[in-house]
Design a protein around this motif. Structure first.
Motif, mmCIF file in Angstrom:
data_model
loop_
_atom_site.group_PDB
_atom_site.id
_atom_site.type_symbol
_atom_site.label_atom_id
_atom_site.label_comp_id
_atom_site.label_asym_id
_atom_site.label_seq_id
_atom_site.Cartn_x
_atom_site.Cartn_y
_atom_site.Cartn_z
ATOM 1 N N GLU A 1 -8.989 2.715 -59.871
ATOM 2 C CA GLU A 1 -8.978 2.553 -58.404
ATOM 3 C C GLU A 1 -8.571 3.862 -57.728
ATOM 4 O O GLU A 1 -9.118 4.221 -56.692
ATOM 5 C CB GLU A 1 -8.000 1.440 -57.996
ATOM 6 C CG GLU A 1 -8.533 0.026 -58.167
ATOM 7 C CD GLU A 1 -9.784 -0.246 -57.344
ATOM 8 O OE1 GLU A 1 -9.925 0.322 -56.251
ATOM 9 O OE2 GLU A 1 -10.628 -1.025 -57.824
ATOM 10 N N VAL A 2 -7.602 4.541 -58.315
ATOM 11 C CA VAL A 2 -7.172 5.814 -57.724
ATOM 12 C C VAL A 2 -8.328 6.815 -57.772
ATOM 13 O O VAL A 2 -8.600 7.527 -56.797
ATOM 14 C CB VAL A 2 -5.946 6.383 -58.476
ATOM 15 C CG1 VAL A 2 -5.570 7.744 -57.931
ATOM 16 C CG2 VAL A 2 -4.771 5.440 -58.374
ATOM 17 N N THR B 1 -3.677 -1.403 -66.451
ATOM 18 C CA THR B 1 -3.304 -0.058 -66.010
ATOM 19 C C THR B 1 -4.568 0.766 -65.771
ATOM 20 O O THR B 1 -4.663 1.508 -64.785
ATOM 21 C CB THR B 1 -2.416 0.623 -67.075
ATOM 22 O OG1 THR B 1 -1.378 -0.278 -67.432
ATOM 23 C CG2 THR B 1 -1.815 1.907 -66.557
ATOM 24 N N GLY C 1 -12.564 8.906 -50.874
ATOM 25 C CA GLY C 1 -13.437 7.952 -51.546
ATOM 26 C C GLY C 1 -13.353 6.555 -50.964
ATOM 27 O O GLY C 1 -14.209 5.708 -51.218
ATOM 28 N N LEU C 2 -12.332 6.309 -50.176
ATOM 29 C CA LEU C 2 -12.182 4.964 -49.602
ATOM 30 C C LEU C 2 -12.999 4.788 -48.327
ATOM 31 O O LEU C 2 -13.136 3.674 -47.832
ATOM 32 C CB LEU C 2 -10.710 4.694 -49.283
ATOM 33 C CG LEU C 2 -9.782 4.405 -50.468
ATOM 34 C CD1 LEU C 2 -8.354 4.243 -49.992
ATOM 35 C CD2 LEU C 2 -10.215 3.127 -51.187
ATOM 36 N N VAL D 1 -7.430 -0.306 -64.838
ATOM 37 C CA VAL D 1 -8.039 -0.734 -63.566
ATOM 38 C C VAL D 1 -7.379 0.010 -62.411
ATOM 39 O O VAL D 1 -8.043 0.543 -61.512
ATOM 40 C CB VAL D 1 -7.881 -2.266 -63.375
ATOM 41 C CG1 VAL D 1 -8.206 -2.674 -61.951
ATOM 42 C CG2 VAL D 1 -8.776 -3.010 -64.349
ATOM 43 N N ALA D 2 -6.048 0.057 -62.436
ATOM 44 C CA ALA D 2 -5.315 0.719 -61.354
ATOM 45 C C ALA D 2 -5.656 2.209 -61.293
ATOM 46 O O ALA D 2 -5.900 2.758 -60.218
ATOM 47 C CB ALA D 2 -3.820 0.513 -61.542
ATOM 48 N N ILE E 1 0.587 -1.127 -60.025
ATOM 49 C CA ILE E 1 0.485 0.235 -60.566
ATOM 50 C C ILE E 1 -0.210 1.143 -59.548
ATOM 51 O O ILE E 1 0.205 2.285 -59.327
ATOM 52 C CB ILE E 1 -0.277 0.226 -61.908
ATOM 53 C CG1 ILE E 1 0.495 -0.625 -62.924
ATOM 54 C CG2 ILE E 1 -0.464 1.632 -62.445
ATOM 55 C CD1 ILE E 1 -0.246 -0.858 -64.217
ATOM 56 N N SER F 1 -11.582 6.147 -57.912
ATOM 57 C CA SER F 1 -12.684 5.859 -56.980
ATOM 58 C C SER F 1 -12.221 5.984 -55.533
ATOM 59 O O SER F 1 -13.030 6.277 -54.657
ATOM 60 C CB SER F 1 -13.348 4.509 -57.274
ATOM 61 O OG SER F 1 -12.394 3.516 -57.324
ATOM 62 N N ALA F 2 -10.919 5.807 -55.284
ATOM 63 C CA ALA F 2 -10.427 6.038 -53.927
ATOM 64 C C ALA F 2 -10.516 7.520 -53.577
ATOM 65 O O ALA F 2 -10.587 7.885 -52.408
ATOM 66 C CB ALA F 2 -8.981 5.565 -53.799
ATOM 67 N N THR F 3 -10.528 8.352 -54.581
ATOM 68 C CA THR F 3 -10.583 9.787 -54.309
ATOM 69 C C THR F 3 -12.019 10.308 -54.277
ATOM 70 O O THR F 3 -12.391 11.098 -53.410
ATOM 71 C CB THR F 3 -9.787 10.544 -55.395
ATOM 72 O OG1 THR F 3 -8.514 9.929 -55.507
ATOM 73 C CG2 THR F 3 -9.606 11.992 -55.021
ATOM 74 N N PHE F 4 -12.817 9.859 -55.225
ATOM 75 C CA PHE F 4 -14.182 10.369 -55.298
ATOM 76 C C PHE F 4 -15.226 9.442 -54.680
ATOM 77 O O PHE F 4 -16.387 9.803 -54.584
ATOM 78 C CB PHE F 4 -14.556 10.666 -56.755
ATOM 79 C CG PHE F 4 -14.074 12.001 -57.223
ATOM 80 C CD1 PHE F 4 -14.637 13.170 -56.721
ATOM 81 C CD2 PHE F 4 -13.054 12.110 -58.139
ATOM 82 C CE1 PHE F 4 -14.186 14.410 -57.146
ATOM 83 C CE2 PHE F 4 -12.609 13.345 -58.575
ATOM 84 C CZ PHE F 4 -13.167 14.506 -58.067
ATOM 85 N N GLY F 5 -14.807 8.244 -54.317
ATOM 86 C CA GLY F 5 -15.755 7.348 -53.671
ATOM 87 C C GLY F 5 -16.619 6.615 -54.649
ATOM 88 O O GLY F 5 -16.665 6.934 -55.830
ATOM 89 N N ARG F 6 -17.263 5.584 -54.134
ATOM 90 C CA ARG F 6 -18.076 4.777 -55.043
ATOM 91 C C ARG F 6 -19.210 4.177 -54.239
ATOM 92 O O ARG F 6 -19.125 4.093 -53.017
ATOM 93 C CB ARG F 6 -17.127 3.764 -55.671
ATOM 94 C CG ARG F 6 -17.622 2.451 -55.847
ATOM 95 C CD ARG F 6 -16.676 1.531 -56.522
ATOM 96 N NE ARG F 6 -16.204 0.590 -55.513
ATOM 97 C CZ ARG F 6 -15.397 -0.415 -55.749
ATOM 98 N NH1 ARG F 6 -14.901 -0.597 -56.917
ATOM 99 N NH2 ARG F 6 -15.038 -1.244 -54.822
#
Lengths: 610, 264
Positions: free
Chosen positions: B256-257, B250, A138-139, B252-253, A37, B259-264
């Protein structure tokens, strides 16, 4: 004693050499759905499946301990092609589980970046990294952590000969400062694999080289093999025509290894020890598969399963020519498949099996509630008309100074129109011969489902038809008549349901096209095409993997254009890989426990058509 | 004709929909608006009603909506019955806009009362009182529905559809959506950009993994929470991820999007 010490030593040295972190491992099976997904959300091709990458020999320098232990020769690296995105079957590189998991999602994000694949590997990866980091700021932290962790695992340049050190330095720089390395001078020895990047020269999978899956029959019997996402590297070879199977054409010494292709003409032989074979296959770099489709025992068993002409079901008239979608060429090939309508010849009228009677009674009662009715409800709080009786009663209560009770003073019309037709198309390919429990095969579950479904629908009076399908290449798509729209549900229909036998393959697109053409003739407002299956579309020729899925997808789009509503009921637990692509998020349901299917199917129907 | 007042709800046009609406209104044509949930259909209609200075009657349609709910019914008073207009009748009498939101959710026999109103007769017969209401020129019928809505076996009857001028709404472009977020919540441009990028990723999952994708409305919710000082990742989780899916994998996915955008 020697063996014991040997085993102990092996365990010790392998453990020391392999800096793996089993406790922190993340398995692909656990994250595959989310990863798929995530991939699609990032703009990845929605038709791509996710599968485990096979381990490949990298040939790079290893640490001393690894060399002593004889380990670390192979690595699982990710890559994608037109069919699948391959990811390591598990990642246990780092001691932190979160980092292993991050690596998975990083590989997926990188695979989704659209970078010109003709560019050199080192440039491509840097560009993909830059694009991904720019799109997903964010990555950045996670990437930095991954790079640091990966570099810590690599043999430092100081310990390498000069040419390899230069190569290693370039890779490190490209990892740390993507976009700064223009080219790489390759050393005599391959560089150490980079787990953060995809495979530099991904092996071309057998599926991608055409004629996918030929000679890989649908498995009857155990379904255990299906559960593994791991695929073996395979190459195709032409089977040599040995004229005399008993003449030894090779020297016996050459049989020491599995990896050499030897065409042995012994069609009766059967590999009993499947587990040993599985283990041996795991160790192989490459499996060689011949095209003649006769090399595996299962295939032989299958081919012998073909009924003799006289014993086959009665064909109903001439074959129907149907088109098929070729996704590689993106064209609809007209008159490509020939479909035969068949009817079970030896079906005798019969009663409902006694084991199903109770459930059937229960379902019939539930379904009678769905029968179309139009009637007035009295005493409602809200409605179209006044309820005069209630109104008079209220007035008289008021006049008589009695305390008045709560009254609904309206009449409401309940109007349930059920203007619908449903065609149920059941997959009866050989894969349904597999056992789902100790006492039932998929086909038994499908038979029971069809029986109960019919019982339930007969109670509502909805118009319905039942068909089964299987196929043997494009020239022989078998479409079994079980019950037509115009026919009453009867002992004869039950007989035909009981007579269905599993066999052949699953050319789903053609069957859907035929079913749609039958359903579209029904002049009903709602027309539901229910597809009951246990797995992916598949056939002996190129109809496998992406090809079959795309053809099915096109057939479904055509059906929707005709105003039909296709819905899929499946017991394939891996269905979430491909069904959303075919049916959309709300267009299918996976029955987790196949044995529940007979009961679930009618209830599902009731829910959908309420 | 521009009667825009200060009370007009904020609306960022995506194309010429305002012009089309005005032309349809001027020429007494009913309008059908199609588009995914939360892309601004309702906001557009209230904006236009305010701009044209017309009373607006909005009906959110549902399974049990009867013709009586739209047209009106007799209520029982003390010893007598009193006729009570429904929203449709009121809109016709006052010459306003009647907006039926998610019209496919209404029962098919209910929407039949719209037929004489939606064609050139522009008439509303009220059986129970024996009235035949002729709609004044300023009356307009607007209906909307969401064609992507996977409510199985539901759709709009062709004979009803055939009476409308239609307009398709989709999600605004990235730049427009950023403007909406900044305009509605006063959030900074960078955060607006990131939220829109997340929405873009989620929208790629339309009809595949998600039944409904992130609407501009949900983005406004997330932006509001962030503007209030809430952590962006958690705000997106609450306003977007959890709202869009119940499926754990879903979620989780989607997370991930985020946190990939806003960071963690």
């Amino acid at each position: 004693m020697e063996e014991y010490v040997g085993a102990l030593w092996d365990r010790l040295i392998t453990g020391a050499a392999e800096k793996r972190h089993a406790a922190a491992a993340v398995r692909l099976d656990d994250i595959a759905k989310s990863a798929a997904i995530f991939f699609r959300a990032l703009g990845g091709d929605p038709g791509l499946g996710i599968s485990a990458a096979p381990a490949v020999r990298h040939g790079a320098r290893r640490r001393l301990l690894q060399r002593v232990a004889g380990s670390g020769e192979k690595i699982e690296l990710s890559w994608r092609d037109g069919e699948v995105l391959r990811l390591p079957s598990q990642i246990d590189l780092f001691a932190e589980q979160a980092l292993n998991r991050d690596l998975y999602f990083w590989l997926v994000a990188l695979a989704a970046a659209d970078i010109d694949s003709s560019l050199p590997w080192i440039i491509r990866n840097q560009l993909a990294t830059q694009a991904t980091l720019e799109r997903f700021p964010g990555l950045q932290n996670r990437y930095a952590r991954l790079v640091a962790a990966v570099i810590a695992l690599r043999i430092p340049p100081q310990k390498l000969p000069p040419d390899e050190a230069a190569q290693e330095n370039a890779i490190r720089q490209a990892l740390q400062y993507p976009g700064t390395v223009g080219a790489i001078t390759l050393a005599a020895r391959p560089f150490q694999p980079v787990p953060l990047w995809p495979h530099p020269c991904p092996p071309v999978s057998a599926a991608a080289t055409g004629a996918a899956g030929a000679g890989s029959p649908e498995q009857g019997g155990s379904a255990a093999n299906k559960k593994s996402r791991r695929k073996h590297m395979a190459e195709r070879t032409d089977a040599k025509e040995d004229k005399n199977g008993f003449l030894m054409m090779f020297r016996a010494e050459s049989l020491f290894s599995w990896s050499e292709f030897v065409k042995v003409n012994r069609p009766q032989d059967e590999e009993d020890d499947a587990e040993t074979a599985q283990l041996a296959a795991e160790d192989m770099d490459m499996l060689t598969i011949a095209r003649d489709g006769k090399t595996s025992a299962a295939s032989v068993r299958f081919d012998l399963d073909l009924p003799a002409g006289a014993a086959d079901d009665t064909p109903l008239g001439e074959g129907v020519l149907l088109p098929e979608w070729n996704w590689k060429k993106q064209v609809l090939q007209p008159d490509y498949c020939s479909l035969q309508q068949l009817i079970a010849m030896d079906a005798k009228p019969c009663e409902l099996p006694s084991a199903l009677k109770n459930t059937a009674n229960q379902l019939r009662r539930q379904f009678q509630a769905l029968t179309p009715v139009r009637h007035w409800l009295k005493g409602q709080q809200d409605g179209d008309e006044l309820d005069m009786d209630a109104w008079v009663q209220l007035a008289s209560e008021r006049n008589s100074t009695m305390p008045t009770s709560e009254h609904g003073l309206y009449r409401a019309q309940v109007n349930q129109e059920r203007d619908l037709a449903c065609l149920l198309l059941a997959d009866i390919s050989l894969s349904t011969d597999a056992y789902v429990s100790n006492h039932a095969r998929v086909i038994d579950v499908i038979r029971d489902s069809l029986l109960l479904f019919s019982e339930a629908l007969a109670a509502t009076g909805d118009s319905f038809a039942l068909y089964g399908f299987s196929s043997l290449k494009r020239s022989h798509v078998r479409f079994h008549y079980i019950k037509g729209f115009e026919e009453q549900y009867s002992g004869q229909v039950r007989g035909r349901i009981t007579a269905i036998k599993p066999g052949y393959y699953t050319r789903m697109g053609a069957a859907i096209r035929q079913a749609a053409s039958l359903l579209v003739q029904q002049k009903k407002r709602q027309r539901l095409l229910l597809i009951l299956t246990d797995g992916k579309p598949n056939d002996l020729d190129q109809y496998e993997g992406r090809y079959g899925i795309e053809d099915t997808r096109v057939a479904l789009i055509e059906a929707r254009k005709l105003g039909l509503r296709p819905f899929c009921v499946t017991i394939d637990t891996e269905a979430s890989d491909y069904l959303p692509h075919l049916f959309g998020a709300g267009g299918y349901v996976v029955i987790r426990n196949p044995e529940d299917l007979p009961k679930e199917l009618p209830l599902l129907y009731a829910q959908m058509t309420r | 004709m521009d009667t825009k007042t200060d009370n007009t709800p904020f609306y960022e046009p995506g194309g010429d929909e305002c012009e089309l609406f005005e032309r349809a209104w001027n020429n007494r044509l009913p309008l059908l608006i199609k588009g995914p949930t939360g892309c601004g259909k309702t906001r557009f209609v209230s904006h236009m009603a305010a701009r044209l200075n017309l009373p607006l009657y909005t009906v959110a349609c549902h399974d049990d909506l009867t013709a009586a709910d739209l047209v009106g019914r007799h209520l029982i008073g003390d010893g007598e019955t009193i006729w009570n207009d429904g929203p449709l009748t009121r809109a016709v009498r006052e010459g306003g806009i009647c907006y039926l939101d998610e019209v496919v959710e209404a029962r098919k026999d209910t929407t039949v009362v719209l037929h004489p109103l939606a064609d050139d007769r522009r008439m509303l017969p009220i059986d129970r009182t024996g009235e035949q209401l002729q709609a004044p020129p300023s009356f307009m019928l607007v209906v909307s529905y969401n064609p992507g809505y996977q409510n199985f076996l539901k759709g709009m009857k062709p004979s009803t559809r055939q009476r409308f001028v239609s307009l398709t709404f989709d999600f605004p472009t990235a730049a427009q959506e950023e403007a909406v977020l900044v305009g509605e919540t006063g959030i900074d441009t960078m955060t607006a950009k990131r939220l829109v990028s997340i929405a873009g990723a989620f929208r790629a999952l339309r009809d595949h993994d998600l039944e409904e994708v992130a609407s501009t409305r949900l983005l406004v919710y997330a932006a509001t929470l962030i503007k209030d000082g809430y952590d962006p990742v958690r705000a997106c989780r609450a306003a977007l991820v959890e709202t869009l899916t119940d499926d754990a994998e879903t979620a989780v996915a989607l997370h991930e999007v985020v946190s990939a955008t806003f960071g963690r």
